[in-house]
Scaffold this motif. Structure first.
Motif, PDB file in Angstrom:
ATOM      1  N   ARG A  82       0.805  -1.213   0.000  1.00  0.00           N
ATOM      2  CA  ARG A  82       0.000   0.000   0.000  1.00  0.00           C
ATOM      3  C   ARG A  82       0.842   1.268   0.000  1.00  0.00           C
ATOM      4  NH1 ARG A  82      -5.677  -0.472   1.840  1.00  0.00           N
ATOM      5  NH2 ARG A  82      -6.246  -2.603   1.301  1.00  0.00           N
ATOM      6  N   ASN A 112       1.634   1.800  -3.932  1.00  0.00           N
ATOM      7  CA  ASN A 112       0.617   2.489  -4.751  1.00  0.00           C
ATOM      8  C   ASN A 112      -0.093   3.618  -3.993  1.00  0.00           C
ATOM      9  OD1 ASN A 112      -1.194   1.145  -3.138  1.00  0.00           O
ATOM     10  ND2 ASN A 112      -2.321   0.175  -4.795  1.00  0.00           N
ATOM     11  N   LEU A 117      -1.952   3.709  -1.483  1.00  0.00           N
ATOM     12  CA  LEU A 117      -3.242   3.510  -0.797  1.00  0.00           C
ATOM     13  C   LEU A 117      -3.082   3.779   0.694  1.00  0.00           C
ATOM     14  CD1 LEU A 117      -5.136   0.382  -2.219  1.00  0.00           C
ATOM     15  CD2 LEU A 117      -5.653   2.785  -2.530  1.00  0.00           C
ATOM     16  N   LEU A 157      -4.803   6.627   2.504  1.00  0.00           N
ATOM     17  CA  LEU A 157      -6.210   6.611   2.909  1.00  0.00           C
ATOM     18  C   LEU A 157      -6.370   6.365   4.407  1.00  0.00           C
ATOM     19  CD1 LEU A 157      -7.732   4.456   0.016  1.00  0.00           C
ATOM     20  CD2 LEU A 157      -7.572   6.943   0.162  1.00  0.00           C
ATOM     21  N   TYR A 173      -2.925  10.028  -6.993  1.00  0.00           N
ATOM     22  CA  TYR A 173      -3.859   9.582  -8.036  1.00  0.00           C
ATOM     23  C   TYR A 173      -3.101   9.196  -9.301  1.00  0.00           C
ATOM     24  CZ  TYR A 173      -7.354  11.438  -4.870  1.00  0.00           C
ATOM     25  OH  TYR A 173      -8.122  11.660  -3.761  1.00  0.00           O
ATOM     26  N   ARG A 213      -1.380   5.747  -8.774  1.00  0.00           N
ATOM     27  CA  ARG A 213      -2.269   4.578  -8.838  1.00  0.00           C
ATOM     28  C   ARG A 213      -2.679   4.227 -10.258  1.00  0.00           C
ATOM     29  NH1 ARG A 213      -5.452   7.456  -4.244  1.00  0.00           N
ATOM     30  NH2 ARG A 213      -3.975   7.169  -2.550  1.00  0.00           N
ATOM     31  N   LYS A 214      -2.697   5.254 -11.137  1.00  0.00           N
ATOM     32  CA  LYS A 214      -3.083   4.988 -12.524  1.00  0.00           C
ATOM     33  C   LYS A 214      -2.076   4.108 -13.238  1.00  0.00           C
ATOM     34  CE  LYS A 214      -5.493   9.360 -13.109  1.00  0.00           C
ATOM     35  NZ  LYS A 214      -5.373  10.734 -13.595  1.00  0.00           N
ATOM     36  N   MET A 246      -3.877  -3.310  -8.888  1.00  0.00           N
ATOM     37  CA  MET A 246      -3.806  -4.023  -7.614  1.00  0.00           C
ATOM     38  C   MET A 246      -4.973  -5.010  -7.495  1.00  0.00           C
ATOM     39  SD  MET A 246      -3.226  -2.596  -3.795  1.00  0.00           S
ATOM     40  CE  MET A 246      -3.068  -3.704  -2.407  1.00  0.00           C
ATOM     41  N   PHE A 269      -6.783  -7.478  -4.574  1.00  0.00           N
ATOM     42  CA  PHE A 269      -6.847  -7.568  -3.114  1.00  0.00           C
ATOM     43  C   PHE A 269      -7.093  -9.005  -2.648  1.00  0.00           C
ATOM     44  CE2 PHE A 269      -7.778  -3.353  -4.486  1.00  0.00           C
ATOM     45  CZ  PHE A 269      -7.196  -2.528  -3.550  1.00  0.00           C
TER      46      PHE A 269
END
Lengths: 279, 253
Positions: B50, B53, B55, B58, B81, B84-85, B89, B91
């Motif tokens: 995480r 990328n 994440l 968050l 942003y 992440r593009k 990923m 999960f």
């Protein structure tokens, strides 16, 4: 029969019996209001929906068009005010749960839920009616909007918070912006969001107390405009049922039936149209 | 290590709520390989993914320091942003969007990030991603169906297709087969091998040593927030240097 099966049977019967007891008042209301209200509408025919109430001395009761129009107007305008405010506040609270503003908004919303709605009416009376010197439809709309906001806020926030975290992570992992993620969260929880909106709308449709000091009621015109007093179904029911005049009591029951049908229709239509998202 | 690194992490430290989750992590993921990050629960594997990328952003109350280069760019200095593009990923739990159809689940990332310029191009990407995820034959006649009509394993492969539709150079997988059956696990692994053949870099978190040995070229062993050992799979599997790795491979931790 062994003891385990017997216990299971007793438990099942108890649950069914208690469920019937719980929903019995609802059926009682539906049956009794239909019994008192439906014959009035059948007797008056189309006039019930197109005319204002006749004089108490008239042999026929007339109609409640002004109350139907008033309720539609007040509910629509209150929703226009309340829904965007409450939805945006709910989205903010769910996105920033630890923000100080969220704590303030939640506390304010909870307080508003617990405040008697007549207090809301008095507040709007002091803010909008006293300074202008007149009861108006606008004041009624504002009062109903204030009543609606905490309901819509609470249910929409709950719906947003119920979106499983894994979908939010997946959305962000694809490079989605926060706005787009919120949009998809609302779509995933559309049933909960719409339920919140409907509860707010039905709350506004059925409120009497906030309208007593704001919209006041007007029975001699169909619609006088936003800056004139306006009637509403619950207001008309509340006032007519106490009059002792047969004609007006009949109109009150007819109005109650219309209100009841409106609630049922709203809930059934949204249930059919807005499907729950399965996952 | 022969290939140049797709991911290079230098002195990475992560604290969540004041607690150290990753401690001075240094590692390199070779480009075009499957690299497994192994370790027992709570060793920081998911947190590491995480961070790559972003994440991790968050989560509240997170402190991240160090350098995380992905294909030469320090992602910690980039817009999350944009980061992440560029990577997909998958999960641990299958999580296709429940309100979207199978087709829309795959196409959504490509649409959002402008990977496709026309409907035809988008259709082609969806088809390609589903073929790569070995799901096309099973869903080609029901692309408009909701994802809950698929089995758990198929849903997970749909999530792989969704990530692939971004056309990423780097794919991050967080225990992707932990919740699916053996048949779907084999399909998923075959799919990952095929993606590696095409040059994609894959970083997979797993707590299944057998899977790491079966699938990966390179293994990184994480324990209590630190890298204890890393190297080519053959070396780590046959001759682990660190006691923690030995115990993990024996299934003791």
């Amino acid at each position: 029969m062994d003891t385990r099966r017997l216990k299971d049977k007793i438990f099942t019967i108890t649950v069914i019996a208690l469920s019937i007891v719980a929903i019995a008042p609802v059926f009682h209301i539906i049956i009794y209001v239909s019994y008192r209200g439906l014959p009035v509408i059948v007797e008056s025919g189309l006039e019930f929906f197109t005319s204002i109430p006749n004089a108490v001395t008239d042999p026929k009761p007339g109609g409640i068009a002004q109350a139907i129009i008033g309720t539609l107007y007040l509910t629509a305008t209150a929703s226009i005010i309340a829904v965007p405010i409450a939805t945006l506040a709910a989205v903010f609270s769910s996105e920033f749960p630890r923000s100080r503003l969220t704590h303030v908004v939640r506390a304010a919303s909870r307080s508003l839920l617990e405040v008697a709605t007549i207090i809301v009416g008095m507040l709007v009376f002091a803010l909008l009616v006293l300074p202008t010197g007149r009861f108006t439809a606008v004041a009624g709309s504002v009062a109903l909007a204030i009543v609606m906001i905490p309901y819509v806020y609470t249910y929409v926030e709950l719906a947003m918070l119920s979106v499983p975290r894994t979908y939010v992570d997946a959305a962000y992992s694809l490079g989605m912006s926060r706005a787009l993620v919120i949009y998809h969260k609302l779509r995933i929880m559309r049933r909960g969001v719409v339920r919140g909106l409907m509860i707010g709308v039905t709350k506004a449709m059925g409120e009497t107390a906030p309208l007593l000091f704001t919209a006041f009621g007007a029975r001699n015109v169909l619609f006088g405009g936003p800056l004139e007093p306006i009637d509403a179904l619950p207001l008309m029911i509340f006032q007519f049922i106490q009059t002792g005049y047969d004609n007006w009591i009949k109109l009150a029951w007819g109005g109650a039936f219309i209100l009841l049908i409106s609630y049922l229709t709203l809930f059934i239509v949204t249930r059919v149209l807005v499907k729950e998202v399965k996952y | 290590m022969q290939a140049r690194p797709a991911v290079e992490i230098v002195n990475l430290n992560v604290k969540i709520g004041g607690k150290s989750i990753l401690k001075n992590v240094n590692l390199k993921v070779p480009e075009g390989t499957i690299t497994s990050i192994m370790g027992p629960s709570g060793s920081g594997k998911t947190t590491l993914l995480r961070v790559i990328n972003r994440l991790i952003d968050l989560i509240d109350d997170v402190e991240v320091s160090g350098v995380v280069r992905v294909f030469g760019n320090n992602v910690l200095e980039m817009d999350p942003y944009d980061v992440r593009k560029t990577m997909g990923m998958v999960f641990q739990m299958p999580n296709p969007f429940p309100h979207l159809s199978i087709y829309d689940n795959v196409s959504i990332g490509a649409k959002v990030n402008g990977v496709a310029r026309s409907k035809r191009e988008l259709d082609e990407i969806v088809r390609w991603a589903l073929i790569k995820a070995m799901l096309w034959d099973e869903v080609k006649d029901r692309l408009k169906d909701p994802p809950w009509r698929l089995s758990g394993g198929q849903q997970q492969r749909l999530c792989l297709a969704r990530a692939l539709a971004l056309k990423p150079r780097l794919l991050l997988l967080d225990e992707p087969t932990a919740n699916i059956d053996p048949v779907n696990t084999i399909k998923m692994e075959d799919s990952l091998r095929s993606l590696r053949e095409e040059g994609m870099t894959i970083v997979m978190v797993t707590h299944m040593p057998h899977q790491a040995v079966r699938l990966s070229d390179y293994i990184i062993m994480l324990y209590d927030g630190s890298v204890v050992e890393e190297g080519p799979t053959g070396e780590i599997a046959i001759n682990p240097r660190h006691e923690v790795t030995r115990r993990f491979l024996r299934g003791e931790i």
